[in-house]
Design a protein around this motif. Structure first.
Motif: not given
Length: 802
Positions: A449-453, A471-473, A475-487
């Protein structure tokens, strides 16, 4: 090689052996007679074999085999010497011409196949070398994994096209796709430990640095995202400053690429010495990089372009000074040098101009450079590096061929956007262009999912980026999106796309936290306690309480862990919630969990959990209300009612008979009346038990002590008024109490009549008293609007008492 092998190789179209220089240019000087003699030497005297073999050589253009065979087998008339010589010369000429044509064709085919094979070999060698260099160097350059090139593809499609329809993930319901991949236990624990180290006073730059250190050894898009955030987020006070941060990231990223390329070449023993001495700074490094990539004959424009691509005007100044010192003059030199020197002075000791703001060019200098740029574009032999330098300094579009990666595209367009009068609208257009092409255009599937994100993040399309990543990544993508969102949220930023109105959609961070917590909840390595820590990060407190309460309900076997235990005075201790939130806030969560269990009170286990959680939350009034509801109606012989009646008595004897914490709390809340209600309901249940035991006099004494029914005329108004303010549980029990009281009056009346030996004045007065009580109860039932069945029952019993 034998003659037969030579002919077979020629006939099959095989390429000459490349190991020998002579064989690449074979000799075709043999005469026709020599070829014919060679044919005879391995085919014998069989004319048909000779014809077939020769046909392989000549094809269908000349029947050389038949001609040779006919010469030897067909009887002919004697010829004169002149005739024979004339015929022989004609025949030799015809054969030589045919063989020459054949040899010419074979030479052409051989050369074509040789060239094709050489081209394929060169292409394969280049691919292998390119892959090696990508893995070595370009991992920090591309927006995704080093093995995944994200060049702007499909040259016939222009990102500058009008945006009639902008595609992107739907945000009406966030993170709807089920995440099936298991969580990475190591990654989960690392992120959880980092999350725990962050407090309200932790500096945001330190937080981002923590994530950068955690992902330092990775070459994934996630690691690059934290590098991007490190330059972008801390100063993100406006879209303009966000674009500055993105440009700073792209420039520093390319500086690393160039440094690594030069260092690797040096270690590999390549010649990294340039013809001119640019010093040991970035100017020298740029010059060496250009030499390695474009050869020693590359122009000064090559080096200047890469200096600007890295945002280093100090290096560009060095390059111009060295060029002038070496008498390398070009018409544009004075104008370019003046502008570069001014911007380099502003850059000072910074590694990139974007650390200090935007590079400013005076209107006069800009006009001169625009004119130079236009002239350079009109030249037949265009130098794209020269045009690129002039375009960047004059605020024009970079020339075609400058965008080898998506980073180059974003760099060029963000630079251009910041030179405009309204940079925000231009930055919005860049984000729209990324969304218009969608994830497939950026090969997002192969990069988690990072090529687009990443292009979306760099263009401040935060919501679309995190939604797609989650959605595309997997469980790993969800983990990453959550922590980016927290920051992002810790900066006070709303996670929306630039250009989107704030508050136009639900809170994305909340959706990410809930979804990620749901994965942790069922993960064997993390569990509900880890899920709790993320639910606590939900921005809105009431929503966070609701989600944590729901977690407790789902994990009912962990109520003791979340809520702790009770002391003898009714206080809570050892609760996990108390470690993470204020005591009052934890009590609100436990009370909400109790309310959720209470809705399932028909299940004794759920009702017990509700009662326990009300106690743990200090909501003793709510507990008494629950107990009262579970006891009422009191005439029911259901074992569940008996169980809860016993629990009420136990609660009363444990916590309500002395001045305990529970009594003090009820007093503060103004709920002491609930104790009386509970006692009345308990007494009612005893009343019916006594009636069923036939002890009517004892039962009637309970009715009198309850003080709920009018047993005299002067009590009617009081009891009617009091009924209106009765607790709902008591009101629900009143019809059965009235019927039970009438049963008691009727039984007493019948017993007196049957046991009396004649009706004397005393008996008559007692019977009349019982009848009047029945009448008062009947009138009261009408006044308080008892059910018709209750009033019918009273009238029936009264009739039997007449």
């Amino acid at each position: 090689m034998t003659t037969q092998q030579s002919l077979q190789q020629l006939a099959s179209g095989a390429l000459p052996n490349l190991s020998s220089g002579d064989s690449m240019q074979p000799s075709w000087s043999r005469s026709l007679n020599e070829l014919a003699a060679a044919n005879k030497s391995f085919l014998g005297n069989n004319p048909q074999q000779l014809t077939s073999s020769a046909q392989l050589l000549l094809g269908d253009r000349t029947d050389f085999g038949s001609l040779v065979a006919n010469l030897e087998t067909t009887p002919t008339a004697p010829l004169t010497q002149d005739a024979f010589q004339s015929l022989d010369a004609s025949r030799r000429q015809q054969r030589d011409s045919a063989i020459e044509r054949i040899l010419q064709r074979e030479r052409e085919n051989t050369n074509k196949q040789l060239e094709k094979q050489l081209e394929q070999q060169l292409e394969d060698d280049w691919k292998r070398e390119r892959e090696w260099w990508l893995k070595e160097l370009v991992g920090s350059r591309n927006l995704v994994d080093a093995s995944n090139s994200l060049g702007i593809r499909q040259a016939d499609r222009k990102l500058e096209a009008t945006f009639q329809s902008v595609s992107g993930p739907s945000h009406s319901s966030f993170i709807t796709e089920a995440v099936k991949q298991p969580l990475d236990a190591v990654a989960v624990q690392k992120h959880l430990q980092l999350l725990r180290s962050i407090t309200a006073t932790t500096n945001l730059q330190d937080v981002i640095a923590g994530y950068q250190n955690m992902t330092r050894s990775d070459s994934t898009g996630y690691a690059i995202a934290w590098q991007l955030f490190g330059n972008m987020i801390p100063n993100l006070s406006s879209p303009f400053h966000g674009a500055l941060g993105s440009l700073l990231h792209f420039c520093k990223q390319y500086q690393d690429v160039i440094k690594n390329r030069v260092a690797s070449a040096n270690l590999a023993g390549q010649n990294v010495v340039t013809d001119r001495n640019y010093g040991t700074g970035m100017g020298g490094t740029m010059a060496t990089y250009v030499k390695l990539e474009y050869g020693a004959d590359a122009s000064t424009w090559h080096i200047l372009y890469y200096c600007l691509r890295c945002g280093d005007f100090g290096a560009a100044k060095t390059v111009l000074e060295v060029a002038r010192a070496n008498h390398d003059h070009f018409p544009e030199q004075d104008v370019i040098q003046n502008v570069v020197y001014q911007i380099a002075q502003r850059q000072a000791q910074a590694s990139c101009i974007w650390e200090m703001g935007t590079p400013t060019v005076s209107p006069n200098d800009r006009a001169l450079i625009v004119d130079l740029h236009n002239k350079a574009q009109n030249l037949e032999s265009k130098n794209i590096f020269k045009i690129g330098v002039l375009a960047l300094l004059s605020g024009q579009n970079l020339p075609d061929g400058s965008y080898s990666t998506i980073e180059d595209y974003l760099f060029g367009h963000l630079w251009l956007a910041l030179q405009q009068e309204d940079p925000t609208s231009q930055i919005k257009l860049i984000g729209k262009s990324i969304k218009k092409y969608g994830p497939e255009y950026f090969q997002a599937d192969s990069s988690g999912g990072w090529g687009y994100a990443l292009p979306l993040l760099a263009s401040q399309q935060f919501k679309t980026a995190l939604v797609y990543l989650a959605e595309a990544g997997g469980s790993a993508g969800l983990l990453q999106a959550t922590h980016l969102g927290l920051v992002l949220a810790s900066k006070g930023l709303s996670i929306i796309d630039l250009g989107e109105q704030e508050g136009s959609s639900p809170c994305l961070l909340t959706a990410l936290l809930i979804k990620y917590a749901s994965l942790l909840e069922v993960d064997s390595n993390s569990g509900p306690s880890a899920a709790l820590e993320y639910l606590l990060k939900i921005p809105k407190k009431d929503k966070a309480r609701h989600e944590i309460a729901s977690l407790i309900v789902r994990q009912s076997h962990l109520v003791d862990q979340f809520g702790g235990i009770l002391t003898q005075e009714g206080a809570r201790r050892n609760a996990l919630l108390d470690k993470y939130m204020g005591r009052d806030e934890a009590s609100l969560v436990l009370a909400e969990s109790a309310d959720m269990f209470k809705r399932q009170h028909h299940d004794r286990t759920k009702a017990e959990l509700a009662a326990k959680l009300f106690m743990l939350s200090g909501r003793y009034g709510a507990l008494l209300v629950l107990l009262n509801e579970l006891i009422s109606p009191t005439d029911d012989g259901n074992p569940e009612k008996l169980f809860w009646s016993q629990q009420s008595q136990l609660f009363h004897s444990t916590y309500l008979t002395s001045r305990t914490l529970v009594v003090e709390s009820l007093e503060r809340e103004g709920n002491l009346g609930l104790i009386q209600v509970n006692q009345q309901l308990t007494a009612m249940r005893s009343f019916f038990d006594i009636i069923r035991g036939g002890r009517l006099q004892e039962a009637f004494q309970i009715v009198s002590s309850l003080n709920l029914l009018p047993l005299a005329q002067d009590q009617m108004n009081e009891k009617e008024s009091r009924y209106k303010n009765l607790d709902p549980s008591l009101k629900a029990a009143m019809p059965s109490l009235i019927c039970g009281t009438m049963e008691c009056l009727f039984g007493t009346h019948r017993k007196i009549k049957s046991e009396s030996r004649g009706i004397n004045d005393t008996v008559e007065e007692r019977l009349r008293e019982l009848q009047m009580m029945a009448r008062f109860i009947y009138v009261f039932a009408g006044l308080v609007n008892m059910p018709s069945s209750t009033k019918d029952f009273i009238q029936q019993k009264r009739n039997h008492m007449l």
